[in-house]
Design a protein around this motif. Structure first.
Motif, PDB file in Angstrom:
ATOM      1  N   GLN A 142       0.818  -1.221   0.000  1.00  0.00           N
ATOM      2  CA  GLN A 142       0.000   0.000   0.000  1.00  0.00           C
ATOM      3  C   GLN A 142       0.847   1.265   0.000  1.00  0.00           C
ATOM      4  O   GLN A 142       0.499   2.254  -0.656  1.00  0.00           O
ATOM      5  CB  GLN A 142      -0.936   0.011   1.210  1.00  0.00           C
TER       6      GLN A 142
ATOM      7  N   MET B  80       1.976   1.887  -3.483  1.00  0.00           N
ATOM      8  CA  MET B  80       0.820   2.291  -4.293  1.00  0.00           C
ATOM      9  C   MET B  80       0.482   3.758  -4.047  1.00  0.00           C
ATOM     10  O   MET B  80       0.212   4.518  -4.981  1.00  0.00           O
ATOM     11  CB  MET B  80      -0.389   1.428  -3.929  1.00  0.00           C
ATOM     12  N   THR B  81       0.515   4.152  -2.779  1.00  0.00           N
ATOM     13  CA  THR B  81       0.152   5.527  -2.425  1.00  0.00           C
ATOM     14  C   THR B  81       1.165   6.523  -2.976  1.00  0.00           C
ATOM     15  O   THR B  81       0.800   7.553  -3.558  1.00  0.00           O
ATOM     16  CB  THR B  81       0.063   5.681  -0.894  1.00  0.00           C
TER      17      THR B  81
ATOM     18  N   THR C 270       3.416   6.160  -5.465  1.00  0.00           N
ATOM     19  CA  THR C 270       3.588   6.172  -6.930  1.00  0.00           C
ATOM     20  C   THR C 270       2.275   6.331  -7.695  1.00  0.00           C
ATOM     21  O   THR C 270       2.282   6.553  -8.902  1.00  0.00           O
ATOM     22  CB  THR C 270       4.245   4.865  -7.402  1.00  0.00           C
ATOM     23  N   ARG C 271       1.164   6.201  -6.975  1.00  0.00           N
ATOM     24  CA  ARG C 271      -0.175   6.245  -7.606  1.00  0.00           C
ATOM     25  C   ARG C 271      -0.298   5.184  -8.696  1.00  0.00           C
ATOM     26  O   ARG C 271      -0.945   5.398  -9.730  1.00  0.00           O
ATOM     27  CB  ARG C 271      -0.461   7.643  -8.180  1.00  0.00           C
TER      28      ARG C 271
ATOM     29  N   LYS D 277      -1.330   1.601 -10.547  1.00  0.00           N
ATOM     30  CA  LYS D 277      -2.512   0.750 -10.625  1.00  0.00           C
ATOM     31  C   LYS D 277      -2.154  -0.605 -10.031  1.00  0.00           C
ATOM     32  O   LYS D 277      -1.054  -1.113 -10.263  1.00  0.00           O
ATOM     33  CB  LYS D 277      -2.955   0.600 -12.076  1.00  0.00           C
ATOM     34  N   GLU D 278      -3.059  -1.198  -9.294  1.00  0.00           N
ATOM     35  CA  GLU D 278      -2.733  -2.411  -8.542  1.00  0.00           C
ATOM     36  C   GLU D 278      -2.458  -3.618  -9.409  1.00  0.00           C
ATOM     37  O   GLU D 278      -1.877  -4.614  -8.951  1.00  0.00           O
ATOM     38  CB  GLU D 278      -3.867  -2.749  -7.564  1.00  0.00           C
TER      39      GLU D 278
END
Length: 206
Positions: A194, A197-198, A200-201, A203-204
């Motif tokens: 997470q 992800m936060t 680098t923005r 996509k999962e």
């Protein structure tokens, strides 16, 4: 064993992919987890079928094009031979489970790795990016996590004491890119962490 319902082309293709990608341990949970990841990736990438997904996005699962013997065996097998083979029958059950939204043995994974993560540890792309085991039971190959805190910065112009200066501001930090969700047979399953992800923005699913 699989039920006697006639195999659809989608079920056969997904079963063959799960069978081809799985280890020779022939474990149902491993094949079911692989099938679930394939369906999750298919939907996330906007495809309506496994055939369309694997035909157009050839980099996700290579078994359709790399000469994988297990994949070819199931694709060519007569239905009666699939029914007589416990491992191939399990692969079909795994495919049907994933396509019907059944139990997800991958626990929400989008990626996986087999034995090559141990044999190619030093040069493995995920290891170099940063891996973290959320449960010791997932570490079936006895490898080390490759956590390392990384800080991302951005350059901004700010007025400091009446003067405009260029300064670096921290955007965020993370310690790994991939974290384990499950392990079955000879496969470790992953999702993005997470924090990464936060920051680098990302996509999962990519």
């Amino acid at each position: 064993m699989m039920d006697s319902t006639k195999l659809t082309s989608e079920e056969r293709l997904l079963a063959a992919i799960a069978y081809g990608e799985s280890s020779t341990l022939d474990q149902y949970e491993e094949m079911a987890a692989l099938a679930s990841v394939m369906v999750r990736q298919m939907k996330a990438r906007g495809y309506s079928s496994i055939d369309a997904f694997t035909s157009k996005d050839k980099n996700f699962s290579f078994v359709r094009t790399d000469g994988n013997a297990r994949y070819a065996k199931l694709m060519k097998a007569a239905e009666k031979d699939v029914e007589r083979s416990a491992p191939m029958s399990d692969a079909v059950r795994a495919a049907r489970n994933a396509l019907s939204g059944g139990v997800d043995h991958s626990k929400g994974a989008y990626f996986w790795d087999g034995a090559d993560i141990r044999s190619n540890y030093k040069h493995h792309a995920k290891v170099r990016s940063g891996i973290h085991f959320t449960d010791p039971a997932h570490n079936i190959y006895g490898i080390s996590g490759s956590e390392r805190t990384k800080i991302l910065y951005r350059t901004v112009r700010k007025k400091v004491n009446g003067q405009v200066k260029t300064v670096r501001e921290e955007v965020g930090r993370y310690s790994w890119v991939y974290e384990s969700t499950a392990a079955a047979g000879g496969t470790i399953f992953w999702r993005y962490g997470q924090d990464w992800m936060t920051v680098t923005r990302a996509k999962e699913y990519k």
